[in-house]
Design an enzyme around this catalytic site. Structure first.
Site, PDB file in Angstrom:
ATOM      1  N   GLU A 261      -6.542  -9.103   3.350  1.00  0.00           N
ATOM      2  CA  GLU A 261      -5.676  -8.483   4.375  1.00  0.00           C
ATOM      3  C   GLU A 261      -5.734  -9.363   5.605  1.00  0.00           C
ATOM      4  OE1 GLU A 261      -5.954  -4.303   5.418  1.00  0.00           O
ATOM      5  OE2 GLU A 261      -6.554  -3.805   3.366  1.00  0.00           O
TER       6      GLU A 261
ATOM      7  N   GLU B  92     -12.528  -1.732   2.413  1.00  0.00           N
ATOM      8  CA  GLU B  92     -13.114  -1.551   3.762  1.00  0.00           C
ATOM      9  C   GLU B  92     -14.161  -0.438   3.795  1.00  0.00           C
ATOM     10  OE1 GLU B  92     -10.024  -1.247   6.797  1.00  0.00           O
ATOM     11  OE2 GLU B  92      -9.495  -3.349   6.527  1.00  0.00           O
TER      12      GLU B  92
ATOM     13  N   GLN C  83       1.302  -6.501   5.448  1.00  0.00           N
ATOM     14  CA  GLN C  83       1.690  -6.219   4.078  1.00  0.00           C
ATOM     15  C   GLN C  83       3.029  -6.891   3.805  1.00  0.00           C
ATOM     16  OE1 GLN C  83       1.167  -2.029   3.118  1.00  0.00           O
ATOM     17  NE2 GLN C  83      -0.757  -1.902   4.239  1.00  0.00           N
TER      18      GLN C  83
ATOM     19  N   GLU D  97       0.849  -1.197   0.000  1.00  0.00           N
ATOM     20  CA  GLU D  97       0.000   0.000   0.000  1.00  0.00           C
ATOM     21  C   GLU D  97       0.878   1.237   0.000  1.00  0.00           C
ATOM     22  OE1 GLU D  97      -2.846   0.089   3.211  1.00  0.00           O
ATOM     23  OE2 GLU D  97      -3.624   2.047   2.593  1.00  0.00           O
TER      24      GLU D  97
ATOM     25  N   TYR E  18      -6.832  -8.475  11.550  1.00  0.00           N
ATOM     26  CA  TYR E  18      -5.519  -8.356  12.197  1.00  0.00           C
ATOM     27  C   TYR E  18      -5.725  -8.761  13.645  1.00  0.00           C
ATOM     28  CZ  TYR E  18      -4.330  -5.484   8.142  1.00  0.00           C
ATOM     29  OH  TYR E  18      -4.102  -5.031   6.869  1.00  0.00           O
TER      30      TYR E  18
ATOM     31  N   ASN F  30      -6.628   1.644   2.813  1.00  0.00           N
ATOM     32  CA  ASN F  30      -7.330   2.899   3.037  1.00  0.00           C
ATOM     33  C   ASN F  30      -6.870   3.971   2.047  1.00  0.00           C
ATOM     34  OD1 ASN F  30      -8.493   1.608   5.208  1.00  0.00           O
ATOM     35  ND2 ASN F  30      -7.167   2.549   6.740  1.00  0.00           N
TER      36      ASN F  30
END
Ligand code: AHR
Length: 506
Positions: free
Chosen positions: A292, A173, A352, A27, A244, A72
């Site tokens: 993710e 998201e 990531q 990202e 997460y 994001n």
């Protein structure tokens, strides 16, 4: 001493493992791109500014699929900013990470880097601040051969051949109030369906991922998935899941059990997908893109502080998690969870890849090194291809305040028919000691143990650093052996294990 038993029968399988299960994610966040994969001026940088030392570590991981550019970040991204002459690209405020985006790296640079890394790009479109028009023009820019405005612009930018990106995310998201352009499930579902239709009109070969929940604790979960799929079932192929896990309360027993939550999360969303399919009298199953997943808990306060007190930096230090052995074990359990559901989870992205929540860390101007979580991911990606096998596990269990009957042994096996190999991946969650295992390997006559890799450390909080990068590294000193058709091994306390078998002569 209590023993765990497993049965691995050649003919009991879960499904083919899609190579994209071993995907990852880059990202525009923190130092993932700038000072991560890209650092012109670094001694190892190539002529385009990409660090060769980082690339080597990425290539060794064998990552076939990388999601880009967010996260994001994508919900505020103007993709046109990142193409064309670099000196003309604007600097922009990135509201997602309170940073400054220079746009030195954009779609074409990233595609070139991913090619070097041996990975296909999983592109995401902005459905936060933008919509159908930007999404369909990005598909045209990337995938249309030429002879139209956007495809010819790509050619004018020096990229003659289309990228032909296959898998696309419809935003990121969108259920999260933190998301730029956050939407209700109905608002998002409607927009995603319209964007998907236009994108597939441009290129009918693409596969699309609709946004599911940001995690299983979201107040809108799992109604979000049902509503979004009501709108998009006909247009999409996957729904995304993100999670997460953390260990904020430093309770290792609970932390190690969090993959049970992941199992339940996947199974619930599969249920929702099948419910909508039945409701629609549909033929196609919707698959899961777990695009993710990771552990994230060490840096949350520090990240909030950086954003508040040092805003608008280029490449700030964000989410640079110092991963220890405990984290590597949780990552191992999460990989096993994905493999246990390989029939429905087709895509997985370790979030990531470099510096941000990453298996690979870099010093600006200095070294690149491997975090503890690098190892279970590398083992699974390298040795866990082919077919996921339906392993029956009988294990001693433990209880705690959150989870009941947590098995000490978490395990899965994979079979590669071409190479005639079988890999067993196993975590011993025991904090007390060695866990002996006994495996009934049915219909695997003629196999031998090639090696038994172990990741362990006397101190579960031990971690790698730039100065001591080999503190938590695997060794090949495991004691697995085959006696007739029975496998015997002792899994050290708090350890990740890979037992590799091959047919004699293979
Ligand atoms: O991976 C870091 C961030 O976590 C992503 O940008 C976002 O999608 C998630 O909340």
């Amino acid at each position: 001493m209590q023993k765990a038993r497993l049965i691995i029968d050649r003919d009991y399988t879960i499904g083919e493992i899609d190579p994209r299960l071993y995907g990852s994610f880059i990202e525009h966040m923190g130092r993932a791109v700038y000072e991560g994969i890209y650092e012109p001026g670094h001694p190892t940088a190539d002529e385009h500014g990409f660090r060769r030392d980082v690339l080597e570590l990425v290539r060794a991981l064998d990552v076939p699929f990388i999601r880009y550019p967010g996260g994001n970040f994508v919900s505020g991204y103007t993709w046109e900013d990142g193409v064309g002459p670099v000196e003309e690209r604007p600097r922009r405020l990135d509201l997602a990470w309170t940073s400054t985006e220079t746009n030195e790296v954009g779609t074409n640079e990233f595609a070139a880097w991913a090619k070097l890394a041996g990975a296909e790009v999983n592109m995401a479109v902005n459905l936060g601040t933008r919509g159908v028009d930007a999404a369909r023009s990005l598909v045209e820019y990337c995938n249309h051969p030429g002879g139209t405005y956007w495809s010819d612009l790509r050619r004018a930018h020096g990229v003659e051949e289309p990228h032909r990106f296959r898998t696309w995310c419809l935003g990121n998201e969108m259920d999260g109030p933190w998301q730029i352009g956050h939407k209700s499930a109905d608002e998002y579902g409607r927009l995603a369906a319209k964007a998907a239709t236009a994108m597939k009109w441009v290129d009918p070969t693409i596969e699309l991922v609709a946004c599911g929940s940001s995690n299983a604790n979201m107040p809108t979960y799992p109604q979000w998935e049902a509503t979004v799929l009501e709108h998009t079932y006909e247009h999409v192929d996957y729904i995304s899941l993100h999670t997460y896990y953390g260990n904020a309360s430093d309770d290792l027993g609970t932390y190690l059990a969090k993959s049970l939550d992941m199992d339940r999360y996947i199974e619930t969303v599969v249920g929702v997908c099948d419910f909508i399919r039945a409701k629609k009298r549909g033929k196609k199953p919707i698959h899961i893109a777990f695009d993710e997943w990771n552990v994230w808990h060490h840096t949350k306060d520090q990240d909030a502080d950086t954003k508040r007190n040092q805003p608008w930096q280029v490449a700030p230090h964000l989410a640079e998690e110092p991963y220890n052995l405990e984290d590597a074990l949780v990552v191992g359990c999460m990989i096993i969870s994905l493999l246990k559901h390989a029939d429905r989870v087709r895509i997985g992205c370790l979030a990531q890849l470099v510096n941000v929540l990453a298996p690979i860390s870099t010093e600006t101007g200095g070294a690149a090194w491997r975090q503890s979580i690098y190892w279970p991911f590398l083992h699974a990606s390298r040795y866990g291809r082919g077919t996921a096998m339906d392993v029956r596990v009988q294990s001693p269990v433990y209880d705690n305040s959150i989870f009941d009957a947590v098995p000490l042994l978490e395990a899965i096996a994979t079979r590669d028919d071409e190479a005639e190999t079988v890999s067993i991946f196993a975590v011993n969650r025991s904090q007390d000691g060695v866990l002996p295992i006994e495996g009934d390997l049915r219909a695997l006559e003629g196999y031998r143990v090639v090696e038994h890799l172990v990741l362990e450390h006397a101190d579960p909080k031990a971690r790698n650093t730039v100065d001591a990068p080999d503190t938590v590294v695997p060794h090949a000193g495991g004691d697995a052996r085959l006696d007739g058709g029975t496998l015997h091994a002792s899994l050290p306390r708090l350890s990740w294990n890979v037992i590799r078998l091959a047919r004699e002569g293979a």
